[in-house]
Design a protein around this motif. Structure first.
Motif, PDB file in Angstrom:
ATOM      1  N   THR A   1      52.912  31.487  -4.706  1.00 13.58           N
ATOM      2  CA  THR A   1      51.944  30.516  -4.185  1.00 13.58           C
ATOM      3  C   THR A   1      50.562  31.136  -4.035  1.00 13.58           C
ATOM      4  N   LEU A   2      50.495  32.336  -3.430  1.00 10.92           N
ATOM      5  CA  LEU A   2      49.211  32.936  -3.100  1.00 10.92           C
ATOM      6  C   LEU A   2      48.558  33.654  -4.280  1.00 10.92           C
ATOM      7  N   LEU A   3      49.356  34.342  -5.094  1.00  3.53           N
ATOM      8  CA  LEU A   3      48.785  35.212  -6.118  1.00  3.53           C
ATOM      9  C   LEU A   3      48.861  34.632  -7.528  1.00  3.53           C
ATOM     10  N   TYR A   4      49.691  33.607  -7.710  1.00  5.16           N
ATOM     11  CA  TYR A   4      49.793  32.997  -9.034  1.00  5.16           C
ATOM     12  C   TYR A   4      49.369  31.531  -9.065  1.00  5.16           C
ATOM     13  N   ARG A   5      49.149  30.952  -7.893  1.00 10.81           N
ATOM     14  CA  ARG A   5      48.846  29.525  -7.784  1.00 10.81           C
ATOM     15  C   ARG A   5      49.965  28.686  -8.401  1.00 10.81           C
ATOM     16  N   ILE A   6      51.201  29.176  -8.236  1.00  8.31           N
ATOM     17  CA  ILE A   6      52.394  28.428  -8.629  1.00  8.31           C
ATOM     18  C   ILE A   6      53.065  27.967  -7.344  1.00  8.31           C
ATOM     19  N   VAL A   7      53.227  26.652  -7.199  1.00  8.73           N
ATOM     20  CA  VAL A   7      53.878  26.121  -6.005  1.00  8.73           C
ATOM     21  C   VAL A   7      55.309  25.752  -6.370  1.00  8.73           C
ATOM     22  N   PRO A   8      56.275  26.612  -5.977  1.00 11.16           N
ATOM     23  CA  PRO A   8      57.664  26.363  -6.382  1.00 11.16           C
ATOM     24  C   PRO A   8      58.265  25.162  -5.641  1.00 11.16           C
ATOM     25  N   VAL A   9      59.042  24.382  -6.379  1.00 12.63           N
ATOM     26  CA  VAL A   9      59.875  23.361  -5.750  1.00 12.63           C
ATOM     27  C   VAL A   9      61.340  23.763  -5.838  1.00 12.63           C
ATOM     28  N   SER A  10      61.620  24.770  -6.680  1.00 16.60           N
ATOM     29  CA  SER A  10      62.979  25.263  -6.830  1.00 16.60           C
ATOM     30  C   SER A  10      62.931  26.736  -7.194  1.00 16.60           C
ATOM     31  N   VAL A  11      63.668  27.571  -6.447  1.00 12.89           N
ATOM     32  CA  VAL A  11      63.802  28.997  -6.746  1.00 12.89           C
ATOM     33  C   VAL A  11      65.292  29.329  -6.719  1.00 12.89           C
TER      34      VAL A  11
ATOM     35  N   ASN B   1      66.368  38.774 -10.692  1.00 11.23           N
ATOM     36  CA  ASN B   1      65.621  37.774 -11.442  1.00 11.23           C
ATOM     37  C   ASN B   1      65.791  36.386 -10.841  1.00 11.23           C
ATOM     38  N   TYR B   2      64.740  35.581 -10.997  1.00  7.42           N
ATOM     39  CA  TYR B   2      64.749  34.220 -10.473  1.00  7.42           C
ATOM     40  C   TYR B   2      64.275  33.242 -11.539  1.00  7.42           C
ATOM     41  N   LEU B   3      64.811  32.023 -11.466  1.00  5.98           N
ATOM     42  CA  LEU B   3      64.316  30.917 -12.264  1.00  5.98           C
ATOM     43  C   LEU B   3      63.572  29.987 -11.318  1.00  5.98           C
ATOM     44  N   VAL B   4      62.326  29.663 -11.676  1.00  5.67           N
ATOM     45  CA  VAL B   4      61.455  28.902 -10.781  1.00  5.67           C
ATOM     46  C   VAL B   4      60.955  27.657 -11.499  1.00  5.67           C
ATOM     47  N   GLU B   5      60.972  26.547 -10.788  1.00  2.00           N
ATOM     48  CA  GLU B   5      60.334  25.320 -11.285  1.00  2.00           C
ATOM     49  C   GLU B   5      59.211  24.955 -10.333  1.00  2.00           C
TER      50      GLU B   5
ATOM     51  N   ARG C   1      55.798  22.376  -9.106  1.00  2.00           N
ATOM     52  CA  ARG C   1      55.654  20.947  -8.830  1.00  2.00           C
ATOM     53  C   ARG C   1      55.089  20.173 -10.014  1.00  2.00           C
ATOM     54  N   GLU C   2      54.542  20.889 -11.014  1.00  2.00           N
ATOM     55  CA  GLU C   2      54.088  20.230 -12.234  1.00  2.00           C
ATOM     56  C   GLU C   2      55.183  20.155 -13.298  1.00  2.00           C
ATOM     57  N   GLY C   3      56.360  20.686 -12.981  1.00  2.00           N
ATOM     58  CA  GLY C   3      57.463  20.680 -13.933  1.00  2.00           C
ATOM     59  C   GLY C   3      57.531  21.927 -14.788  1.00  2.00           C
ATOM     60  N   GLY C   4      56.616  22.871 -14.568  1.00  2.00           N
ATOM     61  CA  GLY C   4      56.652  24.116 -15.311  1.00  2.00           C
ATOM     62  C   GLY C   4      57.826  24.978 -14.876  1.00  2.00           C
ATOM     63  N   ARG C   5      58.363  25.759 -15.809  1.00  2.00           N
ATOM     64  CA  ARG C   5      59.517  26.618 -15.509  1.00  2.00           C
ATOM     65  C   ARG C   5      59.139  28.060 -15.826  1.00  2.00           C
ATOM     66  N   TRP C   6      59.521  28.958 -14.908  1.00  2.00           N
ATOM     67  CA  TRP C   6      59.091  30.349 -14.993  1.00  2.00           C
ATOM     68  C   TRP C   6      60.271  31.287 -14.764  1.00  2.00           C
ATOM     69  N   PHE C   7      60.182  32.439 -15.400  1.00  2.01           N
ATOM     70  CA  PHE C   7      61.156  33.507 -15.189  1.00  2.01           C
ATOM     71  C   PHE C   7      60.458  34.583 -14.374  1.00  2.01           C
ATOM     72  N   VAL C   8      60.988  34.880 -13.197  1.00  2.00           N
ATOM     73  CA  VAL C   8      60.357  35.823 -12.271  1.00  2.00           C
ATOM     74  C   VAL C   8      61.256  37.046 -12.134  1.00  2.00           C
TER      75      VAL C   8
END
Length: 351
Positions: free
Chosen positions: A15-25, A36-40, A42-49
């Motif tokens: 949230t703070l350093l990537y401006r990604i607001v997760p709705v699912s982790v 490792n985490y899979l993140v979605e 609020r815009e529907g983007g999916r990320w591998f963390v």
């Protein structure tokens, strides 16, 4: 720190350093050392963390991510890295360090085996990768002695040391007992392996390569390569060794759809992979390409991993790692048995 606490810190970092607001982790596939985490978002983007263990050399991991970016810029299928708001490849906060890359959907690792068009697709992707990385600022390709690729003397010292540590109380059961017996057999077979390796060229080509291109780090989608992941920092290694490591990975060579069920599949598959590689990267010599199966077999013959794990890191032993250790030994046997046949077929293609 608990997994739940780490997840909360990761959410804050995103949230703070990537401006990604997760709705699912959620927990992602386990890494060798990372969580490792899979993140979605609020815009529907999916990320591998990827969360790195404490004590990780973050500088080296940044170099590895940058190497992947170089390959991606040259058209190699590598997931895009999401940089922080200040342009960093890795963010560190709250005692954690993480990297973020785009999620590769609908893909599976090559641990599921190669068949059909996958052999050529993998050869072509690795050829494109090596062609791109040959121009890396770390330096151009250069010749290295074959002993630097398959170091028989070093392997002998390591096997002797391993057996000496077991001498007082040899293990009598389980994977440790199997590893002990296998280390004895491998040490006894080293002179024969050395004689076979003498038939390689005096030198092989080393260049900047992926660095850890095994089947878990190759993602496939159907018969296409979806992504190459988990690069290591730039370093000069044998291009032939890297190509052989992926197309002759024990998990591929011994996959039920290849050697065990259809023993004639892996040699034609190897030829298709090498032919596609050569088309994508004609700069690598025919001598290097012909060396691929012998280098792969020699490398397995000189390997101590994971035979050493019962002594060095018993906690790392999992059923999957134990199965992989046995597969490496069986794959070495298969490769040596049919080595001349594979080389003869390759020679016809490369001439």
């Amino acid at each position: 720190m608990s997994a739940q606490s780490d997840s909360m810190v990761v959410t804050g970092i995103l949230t703070l350093l990537y401006r990604i607001v997760p709705v699912s982790v959620s927990e992602g596939p386990a890494g060798t050392a990372t969580r490792n985490y899979l993140v979605e978002d609020r815009e529907g983007g999916r990320w591998f963390v990827k969360e790195y263990p404490r004590g990780t050399d973050v500088g080296e991991e940044q170099q590895a991510l940058a190497l992947g970016e170089s390959a991606r810029a040259a058209g190699v299928p590598v997931p895009a890295v999401r940089r922080t708001v200040t342009g960093e490849l890795i963010a560190s906060a709250g005692g954690l360090s993480v990297s973020v890359t785009e999620y590769v959907a609908d893909a599976q690792t090559a641990e599921g085996g190669l068949s059909g068009g996958r052999w050529a697709a993998v050869g072509e992707a690795v050829g494109r990768l090596h062609r791109a990385l040959a121009r890396h600022p770390a330096g151009p390709p250069r010749p290295v002695p074959v002993g630097a690729v398959c170091d028989v003397e070093r392997a002998g010292r390591r096997l002797e040391d391993l057996l000496a540590r077991w001498a007082a109380a040899p293990p009598s059961q389980g994977f440790a007992a199997w590893a002990h017996r296998t280390a004895e057999r491998r040490l006894a077979a080293l002179p024969e392996a050395a004689a076979r390796l003498e038939r390689l060229p005096v030198t092989l080509t080393a260049q900047v390569v992926h660095g850890d291109l095994a089947s878990p780090n190759l993602l496939l989608r159907g018969e296409e390569v979806a992504a190459l992941i988990d690069f290591r920092p730039p370093g000069h290694r044998s291009a032939a060794r890297e190509l052989g490591r992926i197309v002759l990975d024990p998990r591929i060579v011994l996959d039920p759809r290849t050697v065990l069920a259809r023993p004639d599949e892996w040699i034609p598959g190897l030829v298709r992979a090498v032919d596609a590689y050569r088309a994508a990267n004609p700069a690598l010599s025919a001598g290097d390409l012909l060396a691929v199966p012998r280098v792969a077999a020699g490398y397995l013959a000189c390997s101590v991993y994971p035979l050493s794990e019962p002594l060095n890191d018993p906690a790392a032993l999992t059923p999957a790692l134990e199965a992989y250790g046995r597969a490496r030994q069986e794959a070495a046997t298969v490769l040596w048995e049919r080595l001349e046949e594979a080389e003869e077929v390759l020679r016809d293609v490369l001439s």
